[in-house]
Write a protein that holds these residues in place. Structure first.
Motif, mmCIF file in Angstrom:
data_model
loop_
_atom_site.group_PDB
_atom_site.id
_atom_site.type_symbol
_atom_site.label_atom_id
_atom_site.label_comp_id
_atom_site.label_asym_id
_atom_site.label_seq_id
_atom_site.Cartn_x
_atom_site.Cartn_y
_atom_site.Cartn_z
ATOM 1 N N PRO A 175 0.812 -1.225 0.000
ATOM 2 C CA PRO A 175 0.000 0.000 0.000
ATOM 3 C C PRO A 175 0.843 1.272 0.000
ATOM 4 O O PRO A 175 1.874 1.357 0.679
ATOM 5 N N VAL A 176 0.410 2.248 -0.785
ATOM 6 C CA VAL A 176 1.149 3.501 -0.942
ATOM 7 C C VAL A 176 0.500 4.620 -0.131
ATOM 8 O O VAL A 176 -0.663 4.536 0.271
ATOM 9 N N LYS A 177 1.300 5.675 0.107
ATOM 10 C CA LYS A 177 0.820 6.861 0.804
ATOM 11 C C LYS A 177 0.443 7.916 -0.233
ATOM 12 O O LYS A 177 1.203 8.210 -1.144
ATOM 13 N N ILE A 178 -0.748 8.493 -0.066
ATOM 14 C CA ILE A 178 -1.267 9.460 -1.020
ATOM 15 C C ILE A 178 -1.534 10.798 -0.322
ATOM 16 O O ILE A 178 -2.138 10.840 0.752
ATOM 17 N N HIS A 179 -1.081 11.875 -0.942
ATOM 18 C CA HIS A 179 -1.361 13.224 -0.445
ATOM 19 C C HIS A 179 -2.506 13.831 -1.254
ATOM 20 O O HIS A 179 -2.478 13.840 -2.487
ATOM 21 N N VAL A 180 -3.513 14.326 -0.572
ATOM 22 C CA VAL A 180 -4.629 14.987 -1.247
ATOM 23 C C VAL A 180 -4.225 16.437 -1.509
ATOM 24 O O VAL A 180 -4.001 17.216 -0.571
ATOM 25 N N GLU A 181 -4.114 16.802 -2.775
ATOM 26 C CA GLU A 181 -3.621 18.121 -3.152
ATOM 27 C C GLU A 181 -4.662 19.202 -2.861
ATOM 28 O O GLU A 181 -5.835 19.073 -3.226
ATOM 29 N N GLU A 182 -4.224 20.274 -2.213
ATOM 30 C CA GLU A 182 -5.132 21.350 -1.817
ATOM 31 C C GLU A 182 -4.827 22.680 -2.500
ATOM 32 O O GLU A 182 -5.684 23.553 -2.565
ATOM 33 N N GLN A 183 -3.602 22.853 -3.009
ATOM 34 C CA GLN A 183 -3.208 24.132 -3.596
ATOM 35 C C GLN A 183 -3.387 24.161 -5.114
ATOM 36 O O GLN A 183 -3.973 25.084 -5.667
ATOM 37 N N TYR A 184 -2.876 23.126 -5.778
ATOM 38 C CA TYR A 184 -2.923 23.088 -7.236
ATOM 39 C C TYR A 184 -4.108 22.252 -7.713
ATOM 40 O O TYR A 184 -4.652 21.434 -6.973
ATOM 41 N N VAL A 185 -4.494 22.480 -8.980
ATOM 42 C CA VAL A 185 -5.544 21.673 -9.592
ATOM 43 C C VAL A 185 -4.998 21.026 -10.852
ATOM 44 O O VAL A 185 -4.047 21.523 -11.462
ATOM 45 N N ARG A 186 -5.614 19.909 -11.242
ATOM 46 C CA ARG A 186 -5.153 19.172 -12.407
ATOM 47 C C ARG A 186 -5.894 19.574 -13.675
ATOM 48 O O ARG A 186 -5.297 19.776 -14.721
#
Length: 360
Positions: A175-186
């Motif tokens: 299992p990997v660690k995931i950061h939920v992005e709050e500043q940039y958008v895709r």
């Protein structure tokens, strides 16, 4: 489109890499497929040529205006020694969808699949046979016309390159660690988030670099308008198992319609388990965890197949999923898809395509 494919043989073949230390996307085969487009000629001059550097005019429009799209799929060696592809027609269709959005001329999907089969026939000895290995296939198209002006180009090049590869994340099912992005958008609805264009990935690098510096494997992107609804991970679509039901973000024009994503949904429905596509808020995911209802989280994509998620970090808070172990359903899906891909399990969906020997 009915054209013969020329074959230009290279003088010396490369030494093949150690199949136990391939990594992902590091090595490339002896040959590639190449075809050109001109507005007056259409797609023409299809050929299999030695893998080699390209020569482009400095004014080639791809450098200045970014008309560049690509696909990703794999070839697998079955136990009987045959070679097969996994749902390649979906990739060809999606490639044309990307062409349409970026004003690139459409390709003949049947012809390109035939050309791919010929290329793989030439390079069949490059397909690794170790556990979790495959031959990664990268078709891509970019504008080549030398012109400085904002309009669709009149000249393009299409290439297919091949790369013998191992697991995308090393220990594939860790299992990997995931950061939920709050500043940039895709991506935004109405933009190009639903197609595989190079610019989407360039725009993600800043956030991805910061996440990796803090020990995260990937970023989970939120929607660009409200910054609250889950969209996708950088290299995968995302799934959540909540209180026995599997939920994944609904396609909305800013999410890539993944081939593996579609396969996962079909497979779960085939097993008669609950699955739905919906608008999912990140806050709702964290609340489901608080209630003890968030059972599994996993990504799905061509490169990684299935990648379980062990941690999610958002808004300064980190949650652990399933004690950072792969969930039973995630493992079942991974086993089923990979067994079909490698020809170890009967394919009830007609997903696999055999690559028969083709004269080149």
């Amino acid at each position: 489109m009915k054209q013969d494919i020329a074959f230009i043989e290279r003088e010396v073949l490369k030494s093949k890499p150690d199949s136990t230390a391939l990594g992902f996307g590091r090595y490339f085969t002896d040959y590639m497929f190449e075809m050109d487009y001109h507005a007056d000629l259409g797609w023409h001059d299809p050929r299999i040529v030695p893998y080699q550097p390209l020569t482009l005019d400095p004014a080639a429009m791809v450098f200045h205006y970014g008309q560049a799209i690509f696909e990703g799929l794999k070839a697998y060696k079955a136990p009987d020694g045959s070679v097969q592809l996994f749902r390649p027609e979906k990739n060809m269709k999606r490639l044309n969808g990307s062409c349409d959005r970026l004003c690139i001329p459409q390709i003949d999907e049947d012809f390109l699949l035939m050309a791919l089969k010929q290329l793989i026939t030439v390079e069949k000895d490059w397909i690794p046979e170790g556990e979790g290995t495959s031959l990664y296939i990268r078709p891509f198209i970019f504008s080549t016309e030398p012109y400085l002006g904002v309009r669709p180009a009149r000249e393009y090049k299409l290439l297919i390159i091949l790369s013998p590869s191992g697991a995308y994340y090393g220990d594939q099912l860790s299992p990997v660690k995931i950061h939920v992005e709050e500043q940039y958008v895709r991506a935004v609805i109405g933009g190009v988030g639903h197609v595989k264009t190079a610019g989407n990935y360039a725009a993600s690098l800043k956030a991805q670099e910061a996440a990796e510096a803090n020990g995260y494997a990937q970023i989970l992107w939120l929607d660009a308008k409200d910054n609250k609804y889950v969209e996708e991970v950088g290299s995968m679509n995302i799934f959540f198992k909540i209180n026995g039901e599997v939920v994944t973000p609904k396609l909305n024009g800013s999410i890539l319609p993944g081939v593996t994503r579609d396969s996962v949904i079909e497979l779960i429905r085939h097993w008669e388990l609950p699955v739905r596509e919906a608008r999912i808020s990140i806050e709702g995911i964290f609340k489901a965890h608080e209630r003890g209802e968030l059972e599994e989280v996993f990504g799905a994509g061509t490169a990684a197949v299935i990648s379980p998620v062990g941690q999610l970090t958002w808004n300064g808070k980190t949650i652990t999923v399933n004690d950072q172990k792969i969930g039973q359903l995630s493992k079942r899906i991974y086993d089923a898809i990979t067994d079909i891909q490698y020809g170890k399990l009967e394919d009830p969906f007609g997903w696999t395509v055999k690559v028969a020997a083709v004269e080149v």
